[in-house]
Structures are given as structure tokens and as C-alpha cells.
Design a protein around this motif. Sequence first.
Motif, short mmCIF file in Angstrom:
data_model
loop_
_atom_site.label_atom_id
_atom_site.label_comp_id
_atom_site.label_asym_id
_atom_site.label_seq_id
_atom_site.Cartn_x
_atom_site.Cartn_y
_atom_site.Cartn_z
N THR B 219 -14.72 11.97 -8.96
CA THR B 219 -14.17 10.76 -8.32
C THR B 219 -12.66 10.90 -8.11
O THR B 219 -12.14 10.54 -7.06
N GLU B 220 -11.98 11.42 -9.11
CA GLU B 220 -10.54 11.64 -8.98
C GLU B 220 -10.24 12.58 -7.81
O GLU B 220 -9.33 12.36 -7.03
N GLU B 221 -11.05 13.62 -7.72
CA GLU B 221 -10.89 14.61 -6.65
C GLU B 221 -11.08 13.94 -5.28
O GLU B 221 -10.31 14.16 -4.34
N ILE B 222 -12.10 13.10 -5.20
CA ILE B 222 -12.41 12.43 -3.93
C ILE B 222 -11.29 11.46 -3.56
O ILE B 222 -10.84 11.40 -2.41
N LYS B 223 -10.82 10.74 -4.56
CA LYS B 223 -9.82 9.70 -4.27
C LYS B 223 -8.51 10.28 -3.73
O LYS B 223 -7.76 9.59 -3.06
N LYS B 224 -8.28 11.52 -4.07
CA LYS B 224 -7.06 12.15 -3.55
C LYS B 224 -7.16 12.37 -2.04
O LYS B 224 -6.16 12.52 -1.36
N THR B 225 -8.37 12.43 -1.53
CA THR B 225 -8.52 12.78 -0.12
C THR B 225 -8.89 11.59 0.76
O THR B 225 -8.98 11.74 1.97
N ILE B 226 -9.17 10.43 0.16
CA ILE B 226 -9.56 9.30 1.01
C ILE B 226 -8.41 8.29 1.09
O ILE B 226 -7.60 8.22 0.17
N PRO B 227 -8.33 7.55 2.18
CA PRO B 227 -7.23 6.59 2.30
C PRO B 227 -7.35 5.52 1.22
O PRO B 227 -8.43 5.01 0.99
N HIS B 228 -6.29 5.25 0.54
CA HIS B 228 -6.36 4.26 -0.54
C HIS B 228 -5.43 3.08 -0.31
O HIS B 228 -5.54 2.07 -0.97
N PHE B 237 -12.42 0.23 10.30
CA PHE B 237 -11.98 -0.03 11.68
C PHE B 237 -10.90 0.97 12.08
O PHE B 237 -10.88 1.48 13.20
N ARG B 238 -10.00 1.24 11.18
CA ARG B 238 -8.92 2.18 11.51
C ARG B 238 -9.46 3.59 11.69
O ARG B 238 -8.98 4.35 12.53
N LYS B 239 -10.43 3.95 10.85
CA LYS B 239 -11.05 5.28 11.00
C LYS B 239 -11.71 5.41 12.37
O LYS B 239 -11.79 6.50 12.93
N LEU B 240 -12.19 4.28 12.87
CA LEU B 240 -12.83 4.29 14.17
C LEU B 240 -11.81 4.23 15.31
O LEU B 240 -12.16 4.24 16.48
N PHE B 245 -8.58 -5.51 15.01
CA PHE B 245 -8.72 -6.34 13.82
C PHE B 245 -7.47 -6.35 12.96
O PHE B 245 -7.38 -7.08 12.00
N ASP B 246 -6.53 -5.49 13.29
CA ASP B 246 -5.28 -5.48 12.54
C ASP B 246 -4.46 -6.74 12.79
O ASP B 246 -3.60 -7.10 12.01
#
Lengths: 386, 466
Positions: B219-228, B237-240, B245-246
Motif C-alpha cells: 500500500t505504501e508503494e502504491i500510494k507513492k505513485t497515485i495522486p493524493h 474526473f481529472r484523470k479523465l 466539475f472543478d
Amino acid sequence: MVSPGKAAIRSILLEERGKTYSIYCQHCPEPLCLEVCPVKAISRENDLVRLDSKACVDCGLCMAACPEGAPLQDPETNQVQKCDLCEGEPACVAACPSQALRYMPASSQRWIRFPRWIVQAAAFFLLVIVLVGTVCSLSVGEFGLTCPVGFLQEIVGSQTIILTTIVSGVALLALAVLLGRAFCGWLCPFGLVLDLVGRFMPRFGNPKILSSRQTKYSVLAASVVGSAVVGHQVFCPVCPIGTLCRSYGVKNFFLGSELAVIPVALAMEIGEKRNWCRLLCPVGAIFGLMSKMNLIKVVIGAHQCKKFSCMECAEVCPVGIVDKDLLREGISPSIPMSECIMCLRCVEHCPYGAAKVRFRGQEVRPQRVEDFSAAPAAAASREPSS
Amino acid sequence: MNFLEYFAGRGLTIDLDSGKVSPEILRPEEVERRVGGAALNLALFQRYAQSDPIILSAGPLTASFAPGSCLAVMTARSAVNGNIYHVPLTWQAGAELRFSGLDYLVILGRAAKPTMLRIRKGQGELSPAENLWGKDIPETVRAIRAAYPADSRCILAIGPAGEGRTLYAQVGQNFWGTLDKAGFGAQWGRKKLKALLLTGIGGRLKVHPDHPALSRAFTEEIKKTIPHKVKGSLAVFRKLGEKSFDRGLVPPGAKPFACFHCPFPCQSYIDKKSSGLFSKKQKRMQTTLLLTDPGGSLAFQHQGKNAFSWLAECFRLGLEPMAAALLVGATNGKTKESKPEALLHLIHQEETLAARGVPNIQNLASWLCPENGITAMAEKLGFSTGIPPIAPEGTQSGQEVKEWARRVAYSLILGVCPILTLIAPRMSEEKLIAFMGTEDKEIGVNMGRLQAAAHDLLGEMANPVA
């Protein structure tokens, strides 16, 4: 083997309201479950409330008594169980993917009392004993400070505005815009007297007639209008702050016949702490009006608060503005800054870091604590997961 | 411990014709070959194809310590075009099914009267649901919760749209919509299956003692790579690449919501009370809206409608929001009909998107899916088009479509959230397979078998309509 149904922490999601509540043992200092247990299966040692499952007869009285509903029943065996913090290494904290669950030492900010008492004592010493003049109109060299209520009464009474006095008249109001009613909590000499006397005063609660905090605004309005009518300051002769400075000063030691007002104000402490400040003080009222625009605020984050088992902030608040009912519901209470005297006693006493000072507009949620190794006290909420 | 101790292929066959519920267990070879999830569903679908089955299954990682292990997959024939579709069910559905002691459900035939299916402790129970028939989804959920207060964390149900067999009826989960874009709600309506109550409380699952620690590190490894910094629906929405919606529609303070054991909350609660977007009636009925359907919100938004208000109404009626947005927009662009009237009008007509000349409902979005072909690929493979067509992170240019299909296929087989696998490049099948704890390589599912199952799924799922 994992079984969420058997976990000693449970989350309840109220979907229609979009709220999640977690139920877990708060390890109260005075646990009600311990008191009601008929077979003494619950004990409290080293800040940890434990359930001896061998002695427990699963009667469920602890579940009924606990205001958090923390003791839970195994859905299969109906055995009562409760959190024992996994003997210092809570599995729920370790498993929580978003680190919403934290295990961190309870530490209060007790050091705040020292600067507050020092500042209060120094202010009292300077304003009452040393400086020539009174807090009503004080000047040290070129620098002047005038009580804003006295200043207002003076203007309307004399119907004259002296431009040079405006700066000294609004200086304290500017302080209120920055720091709210910090004058009341830190500088007011009569406030110190009330704090000291209040420590020894028994409390009987306020009668209904004296319960409205709006009265002080009426006193302020009446003082200003009265001054306009009679042509001089009408409140100042009975103002306990001014009276204290004038009557106990070096030159006028114990001279004032006005002294009678002070015992009356002190007697009000029998109702609630700082009753004079809460209900009648027009100086507090004018600072309160300015505080609605102030830049800093006191916040109490309910997600860090231990709710039923503590309520320390509500107990120590001298002006009684922390809403216990909201805290019990897990909602951060809104602190009315027009009433808060910024004494920071709530920050000082909260063992869980839930009470804190923030800038206006700043997020209430605290920063993450990365180091949550040591000592007892679980916090926050979220999914059981394991 | 071997793989079969985690995922034994225990299931129930529910025959609505006869009202009989029979337990069954798959042969180990079959489980090893198909692994689970969508691949297993497809095999079961083929076995029971004559009885118009609806299959609901979990993957071997569902309810495990693998991050994002929330998924159940529902497979059935689409009411819209007759093709087979896999619809991911997120939130608690997969976990409740697994903790109840089951890996899959096969629902066959049609009931004579409205019926509710209750799954608990590995048992299935059919009960009459005449009292629920005619109720909208929130009313149904409230009624079931009143009847089973301790056991009703996860309720799948249909609303008036499904009962009326509208082509674009959706199966709802609790009070909100799902990613069902294939008209499964109409299939449920045809079978007179009003609701499915999944209860896993009290159940238990075997896990390897090393898995919690493995999960923490992963989980720690994943969290480093996903927007937080941005969480909830806004992050999706932003990924799309969708920024409409902003502009305050999804407030930054909106409470983000994550499914079972997910480190990345991709949904948001919209507070109806503080929003001016909802009618008084909607506010009175529920105080929040969980934004479970990014595509649906976008569809209404691009129609110039009040997205959330219409979305709430679709969830209430059990209507697929993307199709509803398009049909309402196409039928009466400047309608003076109120939302309930317009949507009920839609329920009672047999109009199709194809008749409207719109082959791909996601054409509505400003991010123009056909440009990268992901949505077309999803249609072709029968993967729900509700899975956001996010270009997978860490993919080389030109490989997005292929990689999207590969990652979604693995997710739907293993039982982990496809959104997380698309967003987090570290969620590779090599890493995930470690959570199966297969010490015995001969009996368990190894990488080769998983790849073969995914290959089979992608090969066998080639719907004629693209």
C-alpha cells in the motif's frame, strides 16, 4: 483467519448522511462498563480497560452502560468482547490503508499555563500597581491606550472627537481583530482576579434570568446611549476593571467607594466561571463584536476527540462555549469567537491534540502525525478492515 | 496453505423457477483454470446458458489483504443488445459475498412473483417481495433494513425502471448506482428478482499470516505513485481530463469515499443540504449523494443539465444515467418536464440509443473516448463501459487500449478494483498474485495459469457489436 464481524472496532456508515462513525473502546479514565460489571470482569490497568473473557458471563450490561457502545457481541457466539489495543500494537491501525487510524501518545500542552499566568500577573502588576493612570486611559510616553468603551462613551457624552485620541481608542480594537478577545483572557486585570477567586468558588449554575449572553451587548448599548443623554460616561464609575485600577492604584490605595462593585461581580462567580465576562461586561462585548472579524480561531476537531470519556475542554472553558452534545455526536463544535476569550485552556488541557489554534479559513483537520509509535490512546475513525 | 484454501469455488445455484437453492462446489481443475471473477463467470455462463443465467462472483483476492480487494463481478446477457457483459460491483458487495462463505452465485430462470434473495452464512433464502415491488431503490433499501437491521450492509436492488424492464435499467447498490451499463436491471426485472441481500458479518476467511505486513508495504508503494492531493470523484474526473466539475460542483471538502480495503478513495459524497443543485424534495429524502458514476454525471453535465440532481433521480429510479442523459437530451432538449416526469416518460418507452444514431454513449464526454478507442474496446470485450476509460498510468503511447484491456481483465479475474489498477502502475499481476499465498505451485494458481485465464477471457469475450 480474518473476520470483520469479530473485530473489536466497528464502523457504521450512515449512507444517506454520508457519515461514517467508528465504534471502539475509548479506555475511559472512569469507565462506566467497569462500574456496572456484576462479576468484576472489567478492570483498568496502565490506562487500558480490559475484559477478562473467562470471568465474563456475557450479560451485556457493559454494552448498555457504555456511552460509546464499545463492548461488542460476537455475531456467532454472542460472546461480549472489547478492544484491548492489541497490547500496544493495534492491528486495525496497522491495516488501515489511509492511516486514518492512529495510535499515538496522549499529550496535552500544559506549558501554555505558564506564559498565560505570567502575562496576566505582569499585566495586573503594571496596570494596577505601577503605571500612572488606569487602563481606561493609559499613556506611556507617546504611546496611548484607551478603553474602547470609555472612549465611545466619551465621544457621545462630550459630542467631541479629539483626533489624537482616536489612535489610542482603536488600538485595543485592532488587537481584537488580530487576536479576538485575547485582552479578556490574557491582559484584563479583573479577569485575573476572577480566575483566582473562581478557583475556590463553589458553583450552583446560573438562574435562567441570567443566562443570556446577549445582555452584555445591551449593557454596552445602554452605556453609550446613557452617556449621550447625561453628557458623561455612565458605565465607567461602576466598571470593575476601571474600579480595580483606580481604587487599588498606588495613589488611591483602598480609597474608592466604588469598590462595592467588585464584590458584586465576584459574587456572580457562584453561578458560573467568569460570569461577569460572559454576561455583563461591555468591554468584552465590544471586543466580541470585533472578534467576529478576527484572524485566528480556536477549533476542536471532533475526529481526534475522545467524546464521552473526556470533555476536558468543556470542563475547563471559563466561558462555557464548548458544546458537549455536538462533541458526543462526533461533530466538531463551532467555537463562537465573539465569546471565546482566547485563554487557550482547551488547547492546554486536551490530551489528544483535538483543540488547536488555526488561522481563519485554515483547514480544521490536523496535519498527519507520522510518528505514532509510543504509548496508549487510539484516535480517529475508519474501516475495520481486519 | 494452497490456493484452494483461499478460493475453493463454493457457490449456490438459485433456481427462481422452482424456488430451489442448491449448494455446489467447482472441481479444483476448473477453479485453477478459470481462477475466478469474470473468467469463472464466463465459464459458468456458458454452462447454464440455456437458463438465461445471472452470475455473481468474487475473485480469489476479493476481501483479501490485497489493496482494492473489493470487487465482485456480475455477468449476464445485456438487455440492450443481447451481448454478454461483465459489470464490476465495488464497495462492499464482494467482501460480503466472500465473508458469507461463498465465491459465486448462479441465478437461473424466472420467478412467478416478485422475489428477494438473501445470502447469509453460505446459505441462500428466497422470500416473497410483493411488498417491495413498486418501491423505488431508497424505499426498498429502507424497507429491507427495517426488516433485517443487523444484516443489511449490502443490498443490490432494482427500482421502477427495472420492474418496467426499461432497456437501460440499472441494478443499484444500497442507495446509489453501480457501473451497470448493460441493462442488467431489466434482466432482474424480467426474473422478478427485486433485491439481493448479501450478509457476510460473522463470517471468516483464511489469510496467510504474512499478508497484513505485505499489504502495508505494498500500500505504501502504491500510494507513492497515485495522486493524493486530490481525492474522491474529482481525482477521477481529472484523470479523465474533464475539468468542468472543478468549477465548484464537487467541493474540495466533499467527503471522499473508498471501497473495501482501498487506499485510493475515488468517490465523493455531495452534501445536498449545502448545495443549491437539489430540489427541496430531494434534500428531504436524502441529505447526500454518493457520486458512484462519473460517466453519468458527465453525461448530464454535457447535456447542460444539473448533473447531480438528475443523477440522484436516476439512482432513485434505478435507471442508467448515461443513457438516460442522452435519451432525455435527444427527446426533449429544452423540456419543460420535471426530472421525475422526464425520466418516467423514458421508462415507459422502448427507445434505444442505436435508434437515436448514437452507437457509443460516452461520445457525450469532452474527453472523446473514441480517440484512444478504450470505450470501443470495452464494448467489444463486454467490460462495463462504466469503468472509466482512463489511459493506464505508466503506459507507452499507442499501447493504452491494449494495456487498458489487459489490466481490467486481470482486475475482473482477481477481484480487485479496476480503477485502482488503472491509476496505480504498481498494481501489477505479479505483485497481486503474492496475496494468493500459493505455496504449493502444483495445486495453486501461478502466473502462467493466471495469464492463460486472462488470455481465455479476452479471447472468448468478443461481442459482435463493437
